[in-house]
Design a protein around this motif. Structure first.
Motif, short mmCIF file in Angstrom:
data_model
loop_
_atom_site.label_atom_id
_atom_site.label_comp_id
_atom_site.label_asym_id
_atom_site.label_seq_id
_atom_site.Cartn_x
_atom_site.Cartn_y
_atom_site.Cartn_z
N ALA A 5 -4.10 -6.98 -8.45
CA ALA A 5 -3.35 -5.95 -9.17
C ALA A 5 -2.91 -4.84 -8.23
O ALA A 5 -1.79 -4.33 -8.32
N LEU A 6 -3.78 -4.46 -7.29
CA LEU A 6 -3.41 -3.45 -6.32
C LEU A 6 -2.31 -3.95 -5.39
O LEU A 6 -1.34 -3.25 -5.09
N ALA A 7 -2.44 -5.21 -4.94
CA ALA A 7 -1.45 -5.76 -4.01
C ALA A 7 -0.08 -5.89 -4.66
O ALA A 7 0.95 -5.70 -4.00
N GLN A 8 -0.05 -6.20 -5.95
CA GLN A 8 1.23 -6.37 -6.63
C GLN A 8 2.03 -5.07 -6.68
O GLN A 8 3.26 -5.09 -6.81
N ALA A 9 1.33 -3.94 -6.56
CA ALA A 9 2.04 -2.64 -6.56
C ALA A 9 2.79 -2.42 -5.25
O ALA A 9 3.55 -1.47 -5.13
N GLY A 10 2.52 -3.30 -4.28
CA GLY A 10 3.32 -3.32 -3.08
C GLY A 10 3.04 -2.19 -2.12
O GLY A 10 2.03 -1.51 -2.19
N GLY A 11 3.97 -2.01 -1.19
CA GLY A 11 3.82 -0.99 -0.17
C GLY A 11 2.98 -1.47 0.99
O GLY A 11 2.42 -2.57 0.99
N LEU A 12 2.89 -0.62 2.00
CA LEU A 12 2.10 -0.91 3.18
C LEU A 12 0.63 -0.61 2.90
O LEU A 12 0.31 0.44 2.34
N LEU A 13 -0.25 -1.51 3.30
CA LEU A 13 -1.70 -1.27 3.22
C LEU A 13 -2.21 -0.88 4.59
O LEU A 13 -1.98 -1.59 5.58
#
Length: 278
Positions: free
Chosen positions: A203-211
């Motif tokens: 769910a966090l990854a689906q929000a996208g952006g750079l980690l």
């Protein structure tokens, strides 16, 4: 011949620290015949050990769990240390310890190196000590709204108070949230071995952006793997480690993390090669 200038990194545990190779490389490039050792120091023994080494030691790098003790020991602190309540660098050359937090600058510089400069919103995963430095860092990059993902919402209260002083709105959410607002950057501050449920990280990854995951000894992490699955970029904590160490070298050489080193580009490149094992 007089004694060589001595520096050390302290922590508990400390055997894993990459600081000795980074600092030794920097001082070699700078032509400084300085030593940089490591010492296992517990929080309980910190004050006594500091008193015993201060007369002959130029400075200390501090890792967990000593950043709070370093803050208490410092008689003067830079703005980032004051904001976070954490000191990871002590300069001991002026009769009383001066404290600095170079973790904040390490995050800022690593994110800028990755092309991030100018944020509206950001997300922080975890609400521990490193999350405090992450909040100050994203605020310096312009973020005015930050979501903090934590197991216990009450743990976010200190970050919310810090946000108030920084002009940043901080919202707490749990790991059970199934959909997050998209953000440009997520900074993960959890320990490398933290157990996370797959639906939560997806769910966090689906929000996208750079980690940016501050972990560098346990890679890949559950979060970085989820980011890869989602097709989004993920950075380890090595960039933060590299840049915070460079700022420490500035402190130990010039007394100021804002003062560039002589031929700093060459110094940084050499430190980067040392970190990568080259």
């Amino acid at each position: 011949m007089g004694e060589r200038t001595a520096l050390e990194v302290w922590g508990d545990p400390i055997a894993h620290s990459r600081s000795p190779q980074l600092h030794a490389t920097a001082y070699g490039v700078l032509g400084l015949d300085w030593t940089y050792g490591r010492r296992q120091v517990t929080e309980a023994a910190f004050a006594e050990t500091l008193a015993s080494v201060a007369p002959r030691t130029r400075g200390l790098s501090l890792t967990m769990p000593l950043k709070g003790a370093g803050f208490a020991a410092a008689t003067r602190r830079d703005a980032r240390a004051e904001a976070t309540g954490a000191v990871n660098t002590l300069l001991l050359t002026e009769g009383s310890p001066r404290g600095f937090n170079t973790d904040v600058g390490g995050i800022v510089r690593a994110l800028r190196e990755a092309g991030v400069d100018g944020l509206d919103e950001a997300r922080i995963v975890g609400a521990g000590a490193t999350a405090t430095s992450a909040l100050v860092a994203v605020a310096e990059l312009g973020a005015r709204r930050v979501e903090v993902v934590a197991r216990r919402p009450e743990a976010v209260a200190p970050l919310r108070r810090l946000g108030d002083t920084l002009g940043v709105s901080v919202a707490a959410v749990g790991f059970d949230v199934t959909a997050h607002t998209p953000v440009a950057v997520t900074v993960a501050t959890l320990p490398g071995g933290a157990a996370l449920a797959t639906p939560a990280v997806d769910a966090l990854a689906q929000a996208g952006g750079l980690l940016m995951d501050v972990v560098y000894g346990h890679w890949p992490t559950a979060l970085s793997t989820a980011w890869d699955r989602a097709g989004h970029p993920a950075l380890s904590g090595e960039g933060m480690l590299l840049h915070q160490a460079l700022l420490q070298v500035r402190v130990f050489v010039a007394g100021d993390p804002g003062t560039e080193l002589p031929d700093e580009h060459t110094v940084l490149a050499a430190m980067r090669r040392a970190l990568m094992g080259g």
